[in-house]
Each structure stands twice: as structure tokens, then as C-alpha cells.
Design an enzyme around this catalytic site. Sequence first.
Site, PDB file in Angstrom:
ATOM      1  N   LYS A   1       0.837  -1.207   0.000  1.00 46.30           N
ATOM      2  CA  LYS A   1       0.000   0.000   0.000  1.00 46.30           C
ATOM      3  C   LYS A   1       0.870   1.255   0.000  1.00 46.30           C
ATOM      4  O   LYS A   1       0.567   2.240  -0.684  1.00 46.30           O
ATOM      5  CB  LYS A   1      -0.924   0.006   1.233  1.00 46.30           C
ATOM      6  CG  LYS A   1      -2.074  -0.979   1.131  1.00 46.30           C
ATOM      7  CD  LYS A   1      -3.170  -0.419   0.281  1.00 46.30           C
ATOM      8  CE  LYS A   1      -4.067  -1.385  -0.418  1.00 46.30           C
ATOM      9  NZ  LYS A   1      -4.786  -2.395   0.142  1.00 46.30           N
TER      10      LYS A   1
ATOM     11  N   LYS B   1      -2.473 -11.776  -9.007  1.00 43.35           N
ATOM     12  CA  LYS B   1      -3.815 -12.257  -8.671  1.00 43.35           C
ATOM     13  C   LYS B   1      -4.898 -11.337  -9.223  1.00 43.35           C
ATOM     14  O   LYS B   1      -4.633 -10.157  -9.501  1.00 43.35           O
ATOM     15  CB  LYS B   1      -3.957 -12.382  -7.148  1.00 43.35           C
ATOM     16  CG  LYS B   1      -3.892 -11.065  -6.423  1.00 43.35           C
ATOM     17  CD  LYS B   1      -4.554 -11.115  -5.067  1.00 43.35           C
ATOM     18  CE  LYS B   1      -4.653  -9.707  -4.530  1.00 43.35           C
ATOM     19  NZ  LYS B   1      -5.636  -9.459  -3.548  1.00 43.35           N
TER      20      LYS B   1
ATOM     21  N   LYS C   1      -9.623  -6.217  -7.247  1.00 43.11           N
ATOM     22  CA  LYS C   1     -10.533  -5.121  -7.596  1.00 43.11           C
ATOM     23  C   LYS C   1      -9.758  -3.930  -8.150  1.00 43.11           C
ATOM     24  O   LYS C   1     -10.207  -3.248  -9.046  1.00 43.11           O
ATOM     25  CB  LYS C   1     -11.304  -4.664  -6.352  1.00 43.11           C
ATOM     26  CG  LYS C   1     -12.343  -5.657  -5.892  1.00 43.11           C
ATOM     27  CD  LYS C   1     -12.967  -5.205  -4.576  1.00 43.11           C
ATOM     28  CE  LYS C   1     -13.268  -6.394  -3.689  1.00 43.11           C
ATOM     29  NZ  LYS C   1     -13.499  -6.086  -2.301  1.00 43.11           N
TER      30      LYS C   1
HETATM   31  P1  TYM Z   1     -10.737  -8.649   0.322  1.00 38.61           P
HETATM   32  O1  TYM Z   1     -11.941  -7.812   0.415  1.00 38.61           O
HETATM   33  O2  TYM Z   1      -9.552  -8.113  -0.440  1.00 38.61           O
HETATM   34  O3  TYM Z   1     -11.060 -10.060  -0.308  1.00 38.61           O
HETATM   35  C1  TYM Z   1     -12.134 -10.822   0.186  1.00 38.61           C
HETATM   36  C2  TYM Z   1     -11.852 -12.304   0.095  1.00 38.61           C
HETATM   37  O4  TYM Z   1     -11.600 -12.688  -1.263  1.00 38.61           O
HETATM   38  C3  TYM Z   1     -10.360 -13.360  -1.350  1.00 38.61           C
HETATM   39  N1  TYM Z   1      -9.716 -13.017  -2.632  1.00 38.61           N
HETATM   40  C4  TYM Z   1      -9.167 -13.927  -3.441  1.00 38.61           C
HETATM   41  N2  TYM Z   1      -9.057 -15.258  -3.332  1.00 38.61           N
HETATM   42  C5  TYM Z   1      -8.454 -15.903  -4.338  1.00 38.61           C
HETATM   43  N3  TYM Z   1      -7.957 -15.281  -5.440  1.00 38.61           N
HETATM   44  C6  TYM Z   1      -8.060 -13.946  -5.593  1.00 38.61           C
HETATM   45  N4  TYM Z   1      -7.593 -13.348  -6.682  1.00 38.61           N
HETATM   46  C7  TYM Z   1      -8.680 -13.210  -4.545  1.00 38.61           C
HETATM   47  N5  TYM Z   1      -8.940 -11.880  -4.347  1.00 38.61           N
HETATM   48  C8  TYM Z   1      -9.572 -11.793  -3.165  1.00 38.61           C
HETATM   49  C9  TYM Z   1      -9.537 -12.853  -0.184  1.00 38.61           C
HETATM   50  O5  TYM Z   1      -8.518 -13.746   0.170  1.00 38.61           O
HETATM   51  C10 TYM Z   1     -10.598 -12.731   0.879  1.00 38.61           C
HETATM   52  O6  TYM Z   1     -10.841 -13.966   1.502  1.00 38.61           O
HETATM   53  N6  TYM Z   1      -8.757  -8.103   4.813  1.00 38.61           N
HETATM   54  C11 TYM Z   1      -9.804  -8.756   4.082  1.00 38.61           C
HETATM   55  C12 TYM Z   1     -11.200  -8.468   4.620  1.00 38.61           C
HETATM   56  C13 TYM Z   1     -11.342  -8.782   6.059  1.00 38.61           C
HETATM   57  C14 TYM Z   1     -11.405 -10.086   6.641  1.00 38.61           C
HETATM   58  C15 TYM Z   1     -11.571  -9.846   8.052  1.00 38.61           C
HETATM   59  C16 TYM Z   1     -11.342 -11.379   6.138  1.00 38.61           C
HETATM   60  C17 TYM Z   1     -11.471  -7.881   7.063  1.00 38.61           C
HETATM   61  N7  TYM Z   1     -11.613  -8.500   8.260  1.00 38.61           N
HETATM   62  C18 TYM Z   1     -11.679 -10.928   8.916  1.00 38.61           C
HETATM   63  C19 TYM Z   1     -11.448 -12.445   7.019  1.00 38.61           C
HETATM   64  C20 TYM Z   1     -11.612 -12.220   8.394  1.00 38.61           C
HETATM   65  C21 TYM Z   1      -9.742  -8.285   2.656  1.00 38.61           C
HETATM   66  O7  TYM Z   1      -9.307  -7.210   2.386  1.00 38.61           O
HETATM   67  O8  TYM Z   1     -10.290  -9.118   1.772  1.00 38.61           O
END
Ligand code: TYM
Length: 335
Positions: free
Chosen positions: A111, A194, A197
Site C-alpha cells: 500500500k 492475482k 478489484k
Molecule cells: P478482500 O476484500 O480483499 O477479499 C475478500 C476475500 O476474497 C479473497 N480473494 C481472493 N481469493 C483468491 N484469489 C483472488 N484473486 C482473490 N482476491 C480476493 C480474499 O482472500 C478474501 O478472503 N482483509 C480482508 C477483509 C477482512 C477479513 C476480516 C477477512 C477484514 N476482516 C476478517 C477475514 C476475516 C480483505 O481485504 O479481503
Amino acid sequence: METVVSGIRSTGNLHIGNYFGALKNFVKMQHENRCFFFIADYHSLTTHPTPEDLYGNVKQVLAEYLACGIDPQVATIYLQSDIREVTELYLLLNMNAYVGELERTTSFKDKVRMQPDNVNAGLLTYPVLMAADIIIHKATKVPVGKDQEQNLEMTRKFARRFNTMYKTKFFPEPTAYNFGEKLVKIPGLDGTGKMGKSEGNAIYLIDEPQVIRKKVMRAITDNGPTQENQEMSEPVKNLFTLMDVISEADSFQFYLEKYNSCKIRYGDMKKQLAEDIISFNAPIRERIIEIMADDTYLGKVVREGAEKARESARETIKDVREIIGFKQFGGRVKK
Ligand code: TYM
């Protein structure tokens, strides 16, 4: 019964990486576990959305959760910002989280590189808020994609540190979970890395067929193999990974054999992949549109979810306050 917690940031439409990395497992796990699935709207504030965007994105992700099959009758679905106890636990955990270790996390370093003009303290303490999200319900399993592995390690560390500090076994140490398999990483269509978004390389669950076709047909490949069983270049491997999760096993095998015998035509493979993604997305897309139009239903889901999540969070915070030593003078103050 084990407790499961996971969330997705509300920063835009969900893509097939989110689906195969997270949502698919949410749906699979909901019947056998005590599940809490939330929308990480506090986490989304690190990128400073406008109030309209914040609301719109939360609503979109909520509809997408439901459209993918999370059932609010069995799993608790809620907004992170509805559970004040999470912010209290976040504050308490921050006292035992060290700036050095937070600065060393890969996602923070990324970031800093990507948005040097907005390196806010929320980004630094992002893993602490995430730990609070998870341990507020004393979860043991966290279904997430590969990119969240390090954040889960931090969560375990913060839980363990609390336990050691207060000589207790209060918090379990949760693990990133994918049914005993390796965590999933869905690649983007731009050859490297990967699907994400903010990477501009994603196929969204809400994408229309012609958009999907265009995106897939533009995906990067190479000049084709020149030797039998040649090792694949990364962009080609990525296409095969997508096909592996989306398409029928027969199609995957068919194109793999074509590749290995140097007879592959990437154009044909992409056409097949695009059509398979379209068929996969179609029913989800239809449901998203339907659910987005039903504000009454969405309101009911988050109200009921907040109540159930708050009940569980309140229990934890009550105990945590006791453990830390916030004693009551002359009886408990009603909150
Ligand atoms: P976020 O919002 O970036 O992504 C949400 C979930 O999607 C999965 N993901 C992927 N899995 C496989 N391949 C990809 N290309 C891919 N892109 C996204 C992420 O691994 C995730 O499971 N920090 C977290 C949100 C969060 C969270 C939590 C998750 C906040 N508090 C507590 C679990 C428990 C995040 O930014 O995910």
C-alpha cells in the site's frame, strides 16, 4: 460446532477471485458451523470513499453475498460497522501490536508503494482490526484466499499475545481454512499476479456476457508451445487455472492435451472459457439484480444479523474487560 468468521471489504463489485477464494467456502461451511460473515465497511475507509459510494458498495456486496447462496437463516450476515464491540477490541489489541511488526507486513508495504500520498494509520493497523473481527466471536476457522494468509498469522499472534499476557486460554488461535486444501489464488487476465478489484484485471460476478467475452478474449497469452509437454508461461498457466475452477473437467483436459501436443489454439480455449464463465455467472447475476431491488429484504437481513452478531460480541467484550482488569466500582455500569 466450530465458529467461522470471514469478511469482504466493500470496495466495489465482487469478482470471481472473491468467489473461489472466499464465498464458495462461506456457502459450503454455513450448515456445519456457527458462521459469521460480515461486510468490512470500516476497512474500506482506508481509501476514503464518498458517503454515497460507501453506502452503494455495502449494499452491492450484501446483495452479492445473498446471491451467491449465503443463507441468513443459517449464517449471521452483518455489517462490521454495526458492531461497536469490534472497535473496542481493536483499541485494546492495538496496545499490544507493535509498529515495527505492522510496518513489516507485505500488504502494508504494498500500500505504501501504491498510494504514497495516503499512508494513513488505518492502513498500518489494518491487521489489528482484522484480528478484532475474527476473535470477537472466538472463531477457529477463517475461510479466505491465499492473499490473506499473512493477516491470519498476525491474528494468531495477537490472540496468542493476549493469552500469554493475561495468563489465560481465552482466545483460540484461528487458522485460514480451505477444507484441508491449499488456499486459493485466482489469477488475473493480464498475465501476472492475482485477480483484484484495484488491479483492473478482474471478471465481476455482475459482468454482462459481452463484457466477459471481451475481457477473456483480450487475456494475455504467448506464441504457443514449440515442444511437447513444455512448461507453461505464467499467462498461459493462469488461463488454465481459471479453466480448472470454472469449466468442466473434460474441457480442461481437452485443452491441456492440446497444449502438451503443441496443437493448442488459444483463441478456441478463450472462447470456451468465456462461455463457461458466462454460464457460471448468469444465475448469480440474475439474483444480484433481483436482490438489489429489494431494500426491505436487505434491511431485514442486516438488522437481524447485527442483533445476533452483537450478542456474541458483547459476551466476548464483557469477558475481555474483566480479564484486562477493568473492575466494577460499586456494580456494573449499564452500557
Ligand atoms: P478482500 O476484500 O480483499 O477479499 C475478500 C476475500 O476474497 C479473497 N480473494 C481472493 N481469493 C483468491 N484469489 C483472488 N484473486 C482473490 N482476491 C480476493 C480474499 O482472500 C478474501 O478472503 N482483509 C480482508 C477483509 C477482512 C477479513 C476480516 C477477512 C477484514 N476482516 C476478517 C477475514 C476475516 C480483505 O481485504 O479481503
